[in-house]
Every structure is written in structure tokens, then in C-alpha cells.
Design an enzyme around this catalytic site. Structure first.
Site, PDB file in Angstrom:
ATOM      1  CE  LYS A   1       5.875  14.275  16.006  1.00  0.00           C
ATOM      2  NZ  LYS A   1       5.117  15.341  15.383  1.00  0.00           N
TER       3      LYS A   1
ATOM      4  CG  HIS B   1       9.881  12.039   7.270  1.00  0.00           C
ATOM      5  ND1 HIS B   1       9.902  12.800   6.131  1.00  0.00           N
ATOM      6  CD2 HIS B   1       9.099  12.698   8.163  1.00  0.00           C
ATOM      7  CE1 HIS B   1       9.172  13.873   6.331  1.00  0.00           C
ATOM      8  NE2 HIS B   1       8.686  13.847   7.548  1.00  0.00           N
TER       9      HIS B   1
ATOM     10  CG  HIS C   1      12.700  15.839   7.889  1.00  0.00           C
ATOM     11  ND1 HIS C   1      12.016  14.914   8.637  1.00  0.00           N
ATOM     12  CD2 HIS C   1      12.046  17.009   8.058  1.00  0.00           C
ATOM     13  CE1 HIS C   1      10.999  15.507   9.242  1.00  0.00           C
ATOM     14  NE2 HIS C   1      10.992  16.780   8.908  1.00  0.00           N
TER      15      HIS C   1
HETATM   16  N1  ARG Z   1       9.714  20.836  11.205  1.00  0.00           N
HETATM   17  C1  ARG Z   1       8.842  21.005  10.079  1.00  0.00           C
HETATM   18  C2  ARG Z   1       8.422  19.649   9.534  1.00  0.00           C
HETATM   19  O1  ARG Z   1       9.077  18.674   9.756  1.00  0.00           O
HETATM   20  C3  ARG Z   1       9.470  21.778   8.985  1.00  0.00           C
HETATM   21  C4  ARG Z   1       9.861  23.193   9.348  1.00  0.00           C
HETATM   22  C5  ARG Z   1       9.836  24.078   8.172  1.00  0.00           C
HETATM   23  N2  ARG Z   1      10.331  25.378   8.423  1.00  0.00           N
HETATM   24  C6  ARG Z   1       9.633  26.411   8.903  1.00  0.00           C
HETATM   25  N3  ARG Z   1      10.241  27.555   9.074  1.00  0.00           N
HETATM   26  N4  ARG Z   1       8.352  26.305   9.192  1.00  0.00           N
HETATM   27  O2  ARG Z   1       7.421  19.565   8.854  1.00  0.00           O
END
Ligand code: ARG
Length: 572
Positions: A129, A132, A135
């Protein structure tokens, strides 16, 4: 050296009824320097001393003057119920520049962390993905928080919790087998994967059997089927290749890329512990944990089909991290939309009997808003990180190649890269993290406003004076700091001495914006100093002292910028 502590000690030492904490919290900075550098309003003591404030001030003054004053205090005056302390600028300035010059890049560091381990989880994009803008904010914040904790003497571990697991991988595998090929994917991984993923959804509307195939593929992935796992690995590697390009550009690195997939085999234990503790309840066929606080929705641990979810993986991850790293703090830099999720995860850990759940911290942040229309529409709704960075670099290059002072730089590309990226990072770390970030090119690249380039320019300005001095063979290292007593010089000195406290506060509150604010104020104060006090044209001794102050300031700007992930350039 902390003058406030010295002043508070003097006041508290004058009468045993006075407690030093009360004094410390009552100390103020007078609005006008004519009234001294530190003031204490004696009405704060009216209750314990049972006297009128002016009388208290007079009596305390008498007591204080019975002993010789410490070096850094010039004189003390009692006026209208206030005790006003005048600091000895010479002594303070000298001590400050000498200490900064002696410690160099170590100035401001502390060892209060004592090597305890702080985990900083940040960035955490999703495989296949787009990476963005959210991030990117997480990346900027986490990178800075980790550097701040390093600086405070902690052992930091940077973790990228990749979103590399979930039913969408079943769909991607189905799609890839039907319409994908490795070569095309590797050329432009995220876009190509996104393309076949979108196609999957379109075709599945017409042919629902695709969904069955996807489910079967995900199950096979969970069971470790080698062919399917190989495909999954291809998606992960291809995406990482793309993410890494941006991390390199930003100078960010990670100690661990253990993402969601890493915890799949660690989830049954979570379920076992919960069963044992009797905290798992059935609800509509799913298994959930409920909280004492009824306003908190229950956390789903197992779905009705027996599969586990995002939260369960996070619980398993926290447990693993505690065992593996024995952390002092476990920090998650993730947007505020996930606040409830983390409350649930930490709450579940607490119910499982893990007291260290209190050492887990969710560091949230707001949204990025793009008033510049052109930016938000280029790729539909998502703004791609790489576009933002590349545009920042290109625009910076335009600006510097047109400016009369920097058009002849021999390394314009490198300068544009550092300044452009610095400008974006600065913008993300400029306001309190929970506030929304307003992203407009006009502000980001405003070389005269509160911006990254403004601060980087102040640094470069300082460095250029110093290199002129070097060319002339002026040895300013042993400049006499006690000559630095004018308002502009002294104000600058005061700011330099606040570096460590600033970093400590930023660390405690997980708030890099405190460092950003500080370095901006520092740059502004440096410019004020530079515009008021001539450096190179001053007479010999004063010139050396001012050069030394310039060197100390440049050093502190560099250190502070580094803490927010921004590199300096020597010329721009
Ligand atoms: N991959 C997730 C996202 O893009 C964020 C992960 C956050 N960290 C966690 N330990 N849940 O929304």
C-alpha cells in the site's frame, strides 16, 4: 549551572520556615531587565511568615546580605514586596561559552537515562500500500523522539511494525496469480500491487468465487505453504525496497522490521493467558475482553471464525517486546485515530496482570491538511511521500539558484536536498503533535519565516563568519566570554544554557516541537545578535569573544536540528 536553584537556595536559607520548592515554583522573570534577571514575589510567603510582603522582602534581604553572594549574583534589591536578583552577566557568559566549547557536540547530552531501554515504534507502513503522509509524520516524530532519548542517555531501539499480515494478502495472491508478473511488479512495486488489488475488487463483484480463492490463499499463508509464502515474501521485499529509498533520503534507520506477521505464531499464548485469567468472554460468537470502564468498547481478541485480529497481534507484540528487550518504555508513534485501539491493547495487558502495561505509551499526532489544492489531487486522495520530498528538493533548488548569495554554490544539489527535506521535517515537527499540520509550500520554504530553511540559514551564516576568521588565522577558541554582557549577547547565552532542559522536557512529553521551537528562537536570537553586535569589526578581544559565542551558537543549532532529524549545511 542553574541560577534559579542558587537564588532559591539563598531565599530558603534565610529563614527555616521557608521551603525551597515553594520558592522555586514562585520565581519569575521580570518583564524589564532593569528590574533584575530573577524576581521573587514575597506575597507567596505571607502565609507562613505572617507579615506584609514588603517587610518580608526587607528582612530576607538583610539575612541574604549577611553572607558574601555567590559569583553569579551581582546584587539583590528589595522593592514593593519583591526580591530582585541581578545576575553577574560576565561570570555567567564566561562559564557558558567555556563549557560549550569544552564539551563540543557532547554539550547538552545527559546520562540520566542510565542506559535503560526505550523502544520507539514508528513509521509502520503497510506492505503493498502507498506510504502516505501520515506514515511520514510518524517517521519524522519517531526518528526525532529516538534521537532525543539517545541524547538523554537511554538505549533506544527503533522498531518498524510493518503492516505485513491480514486477509488482504490472500486477495493479492489471487490477483497476482491471475494478472501479475514479477518483472512488472519489481519495476514499480506499490503502484503495480495497488493496481492488481483494485482489479481484484472489481472482478470479485462479478465473480464471488475469487473471494473464496483469496480466503483459501490466506489460510495457506497462515499454514506456511511454501509457494504462497514465497509470493508474500516477494510483496514484502518489493515494498520494502521502495520504503527504504525514502528512509535513506530521510536518514532514518531501524533496528527491527518485525511487523505484524512476526507475531502470528505468538498469538495462541495470548489467548491461553486470557483464558487462564478468565477474562475472555463470548460475544456474538467472537471472544472479547471487557473493561471495568463501561464506556470503553470491548476488545475483540478472536473473531467468530477463529481468526485473530490487529489488536491481538499488538498484545502479542507488547508481550514479546517486554521479554525480548525488557523495556523501560515502549512507545508507539501512531496517529490519534488509533487512540482507542491502544487504550484497548494496554487495558487488555493490564487485565492479563502485566503491570508494565503502564510503561506503554501511545504518542498520537493529528492530520496533515493541504490547502494547496494541486497537491491533494495529483494522486486522487493520497499524497505520496516521495512526491512531497522530491518537490521540496526541486523547489528549494529553484530558490537557491536564484538567490544572489547562493547561486554559485558548487554543491547546490546536495544543499537543496538537505534544505528541502529539512523544510518538510521542520514543518511536521513545528507544532504540538496532536494539532493538525497545515502544509503549504509558501510557509514551508519561507526563508524568512519560522521555517527549516530560516534556521539552517542562520547556522550557515554563523559558519561563514567562522570560516572567515579561520582564514585570517584568528584563534577565538580562547576568547574571553566575560566580555559578553550586552543585552543581545546575554540573551543568546541564556538560550544556549537551556539546551539540556529543553531536550529533557521534549523527551518527557514526547514532543519534538519543543526542540523545534527552541532552535527557532535560538536562530532568531542569533540573527538579532549578529545584526546588532558587529563581530569581525569589533576590537580584537571582543571580536574573539563574539566569534566564540558564534561558534557555540552554531554548535547548539546543529545539535538541536539533529535532534529533529534535520542536517545542517555549511553554506547555502
Ligand atoms: N500499519 C498501521 C497503519 O498504517 C500502523 C501500525 C501501528 N502500530 C501498531 N503497533 N499497531 O495504520
Amino acid at each position: 549551572m542553574d541560577e534559579k536553584l542558587i537564588v532559591a537556595g539563598l531565599i530558603a536559607g534565610a529563614d527555616e520556615k521557608i521551603d525551597i520548592e515553594t520558592v522555586l515554583s514562585g520565581l519569575a522573570t521580570p518583564p524589564d531587565r532593569k528590574m533584575g534577571d530573577i524576581a521573587f514575589p514575597c506575597f507567596k510567603l505571607a502565609k507562613v511568615m505572617r507579615k506584609a510582603p514588603p517587610l518580608i522582602a526587607d528582612e530576607l534581604l538583610k539575612k541574604i546580605e549577611e553572607n558574601t553572594l555567590p559569583d553569579v549574583i551581582d546584587k539583590v534589591v528589595s522593592v514593593g514586596g519583591y526580591l530582585n536578583f541581578y545576575l553577574d552577566r560576565s561570570a555567567i557568559s564566561k562559564a557558558a561559552v567555556d563549557e560549550i566549547s569544552r564539551l563540543g557536540e557532547a554539550y547538552g547530552r545527559s546520562d540520566e537515562g542510565g542506559g535503560r531501554t526505550v523502544l520507539v515504534e514508528f513509521s509502520s507502513p503497510n506492505i503493498a500500500k502507498p506510504f502516505h503522509i501520515g506514515h511520514l509524520v510518524s517517521t519524522a516524530l519517531g526518528h526525532s523522539i529516538a534521537r532525543i532519548y539517545d541524547f538523554l542517555g537511554y538505549n533506544t531501539v527503533r522498531i518498524n511494525h510493518l503492516g505485513d499480515w491480514g486477509t488482504q494478502f490472500g486477495k493479492l495472491i489471487t490477483a497476482f496469480r491471475l494478472w501479475g508478473d514479477e518483472e512488472t511488479i519489481m519495476k514499480d512495486p506499490i503502484n503495480e500491487l495497488l493496481k492488481i488489488y483494485v482489479r481484484f475488487h472489481e472482478e470479485a463483484e462479478k465473480d464471488p468465487s475469487l473471494e473464496d480463492d483469496a480466503r483459501a490463499n490466506f489460510r495457506a499463508l497462515e499454514n506456511g505453504d511454501p509457494e504462497i509464502t514465497k509470493l508474500w515474501k516477494l510483496f514484502v521485499d518489493a515494498s520494502l525496497k521502495e520504503f527504504n529509498r525514502m528512509y535513506t533520503l530521510l536518514g532514518v534507520n531501524f533496528d527491527s522490521f518485525a511487523g505484524e506477521s512476526f507475531y502470528t505464531d505468538k498469538m495462541p499464548e495470548v489467548v491461553d493467558i486470557m483464558r487462564e485469567k478468565g477474562i475472555l468472554e463470548e460475544s456474538d460468537g467472537a471472544m472479547v475482553v471487557r473493561y471495568d470502564d463501561e464506556s470503553m468498547p470491548p476488545c475483540i481478541i478472536l473473531k467468530s471464525d477463529g481468526t485473530t485480529i490487529y489488536a491481538t497481534r499488538d498484545i502479542a507484540a507488547a508481550l514479546y517486546r517486554k521479554r525480548h528487550y525488557d523495556f523501560y518504555k515502549n512507545v508507539y508513534v501512531v496517529g490519534t485515530p488509533q487512540t482507542l485501539h491502544f487504550k484497548q491493547v494496554f487495558g487488555a495487558l493490564k487485565k492479563m496482570g502485566f503491570e508494565w502495561a503502564d510503561d506503554c505509551v501511545h504518542v498520537g499526532f493529528g492530520y496533515v491538511r493541504f490547502p494547496d489544492k494541486a497537491m491533494s489531487t495529483r494522486h486522487g486522495d493520497v499524497v505520496l511521500l516521495e512526491d512531497v520530498l522530491n518537490e521540496a528538493i526541486a523547489k528549494t533548488k529553484d530558490i537557491i539558484t536564484q538567490s544572489p548569495t547562493s547561486k554559485d554554490l558548487d554543491n547546490a544539489d546536495l544543499v537543496a536536498e538537505k534544505v528541502g527535506i529539512g523544510a518538510v521535517l521542520y514543518t511536521f515537527l513545528k507544532s504540538s503533535r496532536e494539532r493538525d499540520i497545515i502544509f503549504t509550500w509558501k510557509d514551508i520554504l519561507d526563508f524568512e519565516g519560522e521555517s527549516g530553511p530560516y534556521v539552517q540559514y542562520a547556522y550557515a551564516r554563523g559558519r561563514s563568519v567562522l570560516s572567515k576568521a579561520d582564514e585570517l588565522g584568528i584563534d577565538y577558541e580562547n576568547g574571553d566570554g566575560s566580555l559578553l554582557t550586552s543585552d543581545e549577547e546575554y540573551a543568546l547565552i541564556r538560550m544556549l544554557t537551556k539546551l539540556q532542559d529543553t531536550v529533557r522536557e521534549a523527551g518527557e512529553r514526547f514532543e519534538p516541537s519543543i526542540v523545534t521551537r527552541y532552535v527557532t528562537d535560538l536562530a532568531q536570537q542569533f540573527n538579532k545578535f549578529y545584526n546588532t553586535c558587529s563581530v569581525m569589526k569589533a576590537e580584537d578581544e571582543l571580536r574573539k569573544a563574539r566569534l566564540k559565542l558564534t561558534a557555540c551558537t552554531a554548535l547548539c543549532i546543529k545539535t538541536a536540528l539533529r535532534l529533529i532529524g534535520v542536517d545542517v549545511v555549511e553554506k547555502m
